[in-house]
Design a protein around this motif. Structure first.
Motif, mmCIF file in Angstrom:
data_model
loop_
_atom_site.group_PDB
_atom_site.id
_atom_site.type_symbol
_atom_site.label_atom_id
_atom_site.label_comp_id
_atom_site.label_asym_id
_atom_site.label_seq_id
_atom_site.Cartn_x
_atom_site.Cartn_y
_atom_site.Cartn_z
ATOM 1 N N ALA A 311 0.858 -1.204 -0.011
ATOM 2 C CA ALA A 311 0.078 0.093 -0.064
ATOM 3 C C ALA A 311 1.040 1.217 -0.166
ATOM 4 N N GLN A 312 1.887 1.324 0.721
ATOM 5 C CA GLN A 312 2.926 2.568 0.751
ATOM 6 C C GLN A 312 3.455 2.782 -0.716
ATOM 7 N N TYR A 313 3.533 2.039 -1.519
ATOM 8 C CA TYR A 313 3.935 2.023 -2.845
ATOM 9 C C TYR A 313 2.982 2.504 -3.894
ATOM 10 N N LYS A 314 1.713 2.463 -3.465
ATOM 11 C CA LYS A 314 0.525 2.807 -4.540
ATOM 12 C C LYS A 314 0.709 4.488 -4.765
ATOM 13 N N ALA A 317 -0.209 7.165 -1.883
ATOM 14 C CA ALA A 317 0.193 6.804 -0.712
ATOM 15 C C ALA A 317 0.884 7.905 0.108
ATOM 16 N N LYS A 318 1.122 7.656 1.438
ATOM 17 C CA LYS A 318 1.601 8.613 2.385
ATOM 18 C C LYS A 318 3.215 8.818 2.060
ATOM 19 N N THR A 319 3.647 9.767 2.337
ATOM 20 C CA THR A 319 5.051 10.142 1.954
ATOM 21 C C THR A 319 6.011 9.693 3.044
ATOM 22 N N GLU A 337 11.195 9.970 -2.790
ATOM 23 C CA GLU A 337 10.145 10.260 -3.716
ATOM 24 C C GLU A 337 9.918 9.048 -4.618
ATOM 25 N N ARG A 338 8.386 9.065 -5.103
ATOM 26 C CA ARG A 338 7.690 7.851 -5.630
ATOM 27 C C ARG A 338 7.799 8.250 -7.083
ATOM 28 N N GLY A 339 7.967 7.222 -7.875
ATOM 29 C CA GLY A 339 8.020 7.469 -9.403
ATOM 30 C C GLY A 339 6.974 7.013 -10.118
ATOM 31 N N PRO A 340 6.715 7.033 -11.454
ATOM 32 C CA PRO A 340 5.573 6.237 -11.962
ATOM 33 C C PRO A 340 5.751 4.720 -11.857
ATOM 34 N N LYS A 341 4.618 4.302 -12.129
ATOM 35 C CA LYS A 341 4.791 2.581 -12.326
ATOM 36 C C LYS A 341 5.564 2.270 -13.509
#
Length: 541
Positions: A311-314, A317-319, A337-341
């Motif tokens: 869930a944290q990688y969706k 999701a929460k930073t 930072e989270r990138g694109p899928k």
């Protein structure tokens, strides 16, 4: 003189199950164990592959999730190996050593995952550990060894450099990959030539030596993982690091030590447990540990849902944030930072990344190079100096986003131009040089700075809103290129060079020009801007 029996008296290849008494209805222990182990294996498969697939579909942090998928793969591999060992018990040694070899990759992947939770790549990880303070002391029993073997100058001392500490943990974990794979090859080869003899603990056979070497290697690797966990238990608390360590530790502990315990208990030298009319020798030697592992893998697959959530990688999701190497210096944490899928079609690219273990091979090579090649120059690292480098790439902005990709920002931070610096003194603070050498605009107030478009011949009140005497306001046609348009009581006055040009910094109103443009300047200006009628601006106020 001690003589050892060089003949393997009892091997699983010579034994078969078939004449045992039934213990539950029409089922013998072996048949009942196959049913329970098969059901547990199916459960482990469904839960584990569902979790892996969700990570692959939400593959937004490949550096972390690649290792998570490798860790989750451990459950299906162990469950499959245990079930096949139970079914084909006379060839159990081949399935066991292959699954145990994967254990080393799971441990190294877990260590790599924790490293990527600290910093995004190896370069920044080394920068982080150069500044890591404080470095926590070694756990038991190494801290005892340090007290009785030289203290702070002995071989068991806590390193002064965080980078050296990191490299010790690094080689302590990754060496197990090499040892485990090497012992797997030894076990398979010696088994083929009848020199392994799993049923005997005699030193003339390879079995006892493989057990001892692997036991030492896995103990060191697990110890290093615990040391790393202790260092970052609080700073990485948001990632449920304790639950992750527990899930890995229990799998390794149960898969290795319970098998060793049963092997020793059923060995010909100790003979603590003997077969009977209901339990054949293969049931004791292979059946019981394999059945236990299948059941345990179903439980661990369920535990991994909470230990390694997706869930944290969706998206949305929460930073999460990277920890600070030294909380005392007040650097705010940087956003993870989270990138694109990037999992590809149905997550297949993510599974391909997990299968490619070339990064583990390179990591082991780096550890060996540091251990043997870089030992003499190790203390030349800046982290060994009294005043360590504080250039860890963490931004000073409040939102936690990095500006390292902006070259101008990097040059500003690095610049110490013009500051006095005596030999041997520490370098001035980053960016202090540019600030110290900033020059005020002559004759202007604090709200104005010189621009390339200003005319040095104009008096200060011609381009300073705060200049005295008299109030001043900007003309309605003020542009970003015009820094000094004031309107006075005398009304607007225009000059031939730039009359009516809204982009000219020489357009002035309410000011008596000390000198007008020459004819050459007028011609040059008209050639650039064209001749325009100044009357068109009279009503623009």
């Amino acid at each position: 003189m001690v003589f050892f029996n060089t003949t393997c008296n009892s091997t699983l290849e010579d034994l078969r199950i078939g004449s045992e008494e039934k213990i539950a209805g029409d089922f013998t222990f072996h048949q009942l164990a196959l049913i329970i182990a098969g059901g547990s294996t199916i459960v482990a498969y469904i839960v584990s592959f569902y979790l892996m697939w969700q990570h692959a579909l939400n593959y937004t942090k490949p550096r972390e999730q690649k290792h998570i998928i490798r860790i989750l793969f451990m459950v299906p591999i162990y469950a499959t190996s245990s079930f096949l060992s139970l079914w084909f018990y006379w060839h159990a040694v081949y399935f066991q050593v292959i699954s145990e070899a994967y254990e080393a990759f799971a441990i190294s992947s877990f260590f790599a995952l924790m490293c990527h939770l600290v910093a995004p790549d190896l370069h920044e990880q080394k920068q982080f550990f150069r500044q890591m303070q404080p470095i926590k002391p070694w756990l038991l029993p190494v801290n005892w060894f340090a007290k009785c073997c030289g203290g702070e100058r002995g071989i068991w001392r806590v390193p002064k450099s965080g980078l050296t500490w990191f490299n010790i943990i690094w080689i302590g974990v990754y060496h197990y990959c090499f040892i485990r794979v090497a012992m797997t090859i030894v076990a398979v080869v010696t088994q083929h030539f009848d020199r392994y003899c799993e049923s005997s603990n005699s030193p003339v056979f390879a079995h006892v030596w493989v057990i001892v070497i692997v036991a030492i290697a896995v103990t060191i690797a697990i110890y290093c993982l615990f040391q790393f966990y202790t260092q970052f238990r609080q700073s990485l608390a948001e990632h449920k690091l304790g639950l992750k360590v527990l899930s890995i530790k229990l799998v390794v502990f149960l898969s290795f030590w319970q098998t060793i315990a049963i092997s020793l208990a059923t060995s010909s030298s100790l003979n603590l447990v003997s077969p009977n009319e209901k339990l054949a020798y293969p049931d004791l030697k292979v059946g019981i540990p394999s059945l236990l592992l299948c059941i345990e893998m179903a439980l661990f697959a369920t535990l991994h849902i909470w230990a390694f959530p997706y869930a944290q990688y969706k998206e949305g999701a929460k930073t999460t944030f990277y920890p600070s190497p030294n909380p005392s210096i007040g650097i705010p944490p940087r956003e993870n930072e989270r990138g694109p899928k990037m999992g590809g079609f149905a997550g297949l690219k993510a599974f391909g990344d997990a299968i490619n273990v070339w990064d583990i091979v390179k990591a082991f090579g780096r550890g060996i190079r540091w251990l043997f090649v870089g030992a003499k120059r190790r203390h030349e690292d800046p982290s060994y100096q009294l005043k360590a480098d504080t250039s860890y790439p963490t931004p000073n902005n409040s939102d936690g986003k990095s500006t390292d990709h902006l070259p101008i920002a990097n040059e500003f931070r690095r610049s110490t131009f013009g500051l006095p610096h005596a030999p041997g003194d520490p370098m001035p603070e980053e960016s202090a040089g540019l600030i110290a050498n900033a020059q005020p605009n002559p004759g202007s107030g604090p709200r104005r700075q010189a621009t390339p478009y200003q005319d040095s011949n104009l008096p200060p009140q011609a381009y300073n809103d705060n200049a005295e005497p008299g109030p001043s306001t900007r003309p309605a046609h003020f542009t970003p290129y015009d820094d000094r348009g004031d309107i006075g009581a005398a009304g607007p006055q225009y000059y031939a060079y730039d009359a009516g040009d809204p982009y000219s910094s020489n357009y002035e109103t309410g000011v008596t020009r000390p000198q007008q443009r020459s004819s050459t300047q007028v011609k040059f200006g008209n050639a650039l801007w064209g001749h325009q009628d100044p009357q068109r601006h009279e009503g623009s106020g």
